[in-house]
Design a protein around this motif. Structure first.
Motif, short mmCIF file in Angstrom:
data_model
loop_
_atom_site.label_atom_id
_atom_site.label_comp_id
_atom_site.label_asym_id
_atom_site.label_seq_id
_atom_site.Cartn_x
_atom_site.Cartn_y
_atom_site.Cartn_z
N UNK A 151 41.76 104.30 60.42
CA UNK A 151 42.31 103.00 60.04
C UNK A 151 42.06 102.73 58.56
N UNK A 152 42.99 101.99 57.96
CA UNK A 152 42.73 101.41 56.66
C UNK A 152 41.84 100.19 56.84
N UNK A 153 41.25 99.72 55.74
CA UNK A 153 40.34 98.58 55.85
C UNK A 153 41.04 97.31 56.30
N UNK A 154 42.36 97.25 56.14
CA UNK A 154 43.10 96.06 56.60
C UNK A 154 43.50 96.17 58.06
N UNK A 155 43.07 97.25 58.72
CA UNK A 155 43.38 97.42 60.14
C UNK A 155 44.61 98.27 60.42
#
Length: 300
Positions: A151-155
């Motif tokens: 996942x990216x940090x923004x979900x």
């Protein structure tokens, strides 16, 4: 001066040489990379994530729900701006932003998942087991679906890394582009590099085994084996066998390395045993610490 903290399934967090900080089932601990803040995953049915200021004693700073069932792992990214936790019970992973004090900031990003594996008893659904930050991406091992979720940090969901069916990935570690994975259900260690999978037994000379923690240190990969109650040492470059030694306690659930010292948490023997690494091989020092049902060792 560094301190050794022991979390687990007892009444709280034990500070070696200090006291007990009462907290319900703090089964896994993580440290902030720059602040004197410690984070604990409270492995209750509906879990909690607790931040504590680490000074002469541990003082409560903040607490939030884990947004899932049975949180078993917590980690902080290298910048200290993001925390993630893995919930074993329902496979939910969660991301929290952290503020300048190391406290939770804003609403969580809840990462739900679906899927299953060939082991009907253990892989009936997703079971998130560890959260690892690497190259700006959150990686989450899923024992139930035989993959490392990304996942990216923004979900934002990225393509996952697939393992052989029935592996049951538990703990894992990166070294550059190399990925090392302990398979709890298959009792294996997998090295993934350039799309190639090298798979070896986690305990080459033993029988029934449920590998728990895996960690890289220098040229070696270390794996804790529950069942044979040993620590296996493998060469990081090709997973060739170096040694396998007694873990110093029963059901080694986790270990931590600080320089040339390794601390191994024996969950069923209520002990944490210290070893000295000599040419990469753990040798007992004679130091043993008592802690009720230890599940994690943190040095900070």
């Amino acid at each position: 001066m560094k301190r050794v903290y022991i979390g687990g399934y007892g009444p709280g967090i034990v500070t070696v040489g200090g006291g007990l900080t009462r907290l319900a089932s703090p089964s896994f601990l993580a440290a902030h990379p720059t602040l004197p803040v410690l984070y604990a995953a409270g492995e209750l049915e509906r879990g909690w994530l607790t931040a504590l200021e680490a000074g002469e004693t541990l003082a409560p700073l903040d607490e939030r729900p884990s947004e899932g069932s049975l949180p078993c792992h917590v980690a902080v990214d290298p910048t200290g701006s993001v925390l993630a936790a893995a919930n074993y019970g329902d496979g939910v992973a969660v991301i929290y932003r952290l503020d300048a004090r190391g406290a939770f900031d804003g609403e969580p990003i809840v990462l739900r998942h679906q899927g299953c594996g060939p082991n009907a008893e253990r892989q009936e659904g997703p079971h998130a087991h560890q959260a690892v930050f690497h190259d700006g991406i959150l990686h989450v091992s899923d024992l139930g679906t035989d993959e490392i979720r990304r996942y990216r940090y923004d979900g934002t969901t990225l393509e996952s890394i697939k393992l052989q069916p029935g592996t049951g990935p538990r703990h894992f570690a990166f070294s550059g582009s190399r990925l090392y994975v302990a398979g709890e259900l298959a009792a294996t260690v997998t090295l993934i590099e350039d799309g190639r999978h090298t798979v070896v037994p986690a305990s080459p000379e033993q029988g029934t085994n449920f590998p728990s923690h895996l960690q890289l240190d220098g040229d070696f990969v270390y794996v804790a084996n529950r069942g044979p109650d040993t620590i296996t040492v493998l060469r990081a470059d090709d997973l060739s066998y170096v040694a396998e030694v007694p873990a110093g306690g029963e059901w080694p659930r986790h270990f931590a390395i600080d320089g040339t010292t390794m601390y191994v948490a024996g969950q069923h023997s209520d002990t944490v045993t210290a070893f000295e690494l000599k040419d990469g091989v753990p040798e007992p020092t004679g130091e043993v610490y008592e802690a009720e049902s230890p599940g994690c060792v943190l040095i900070m």
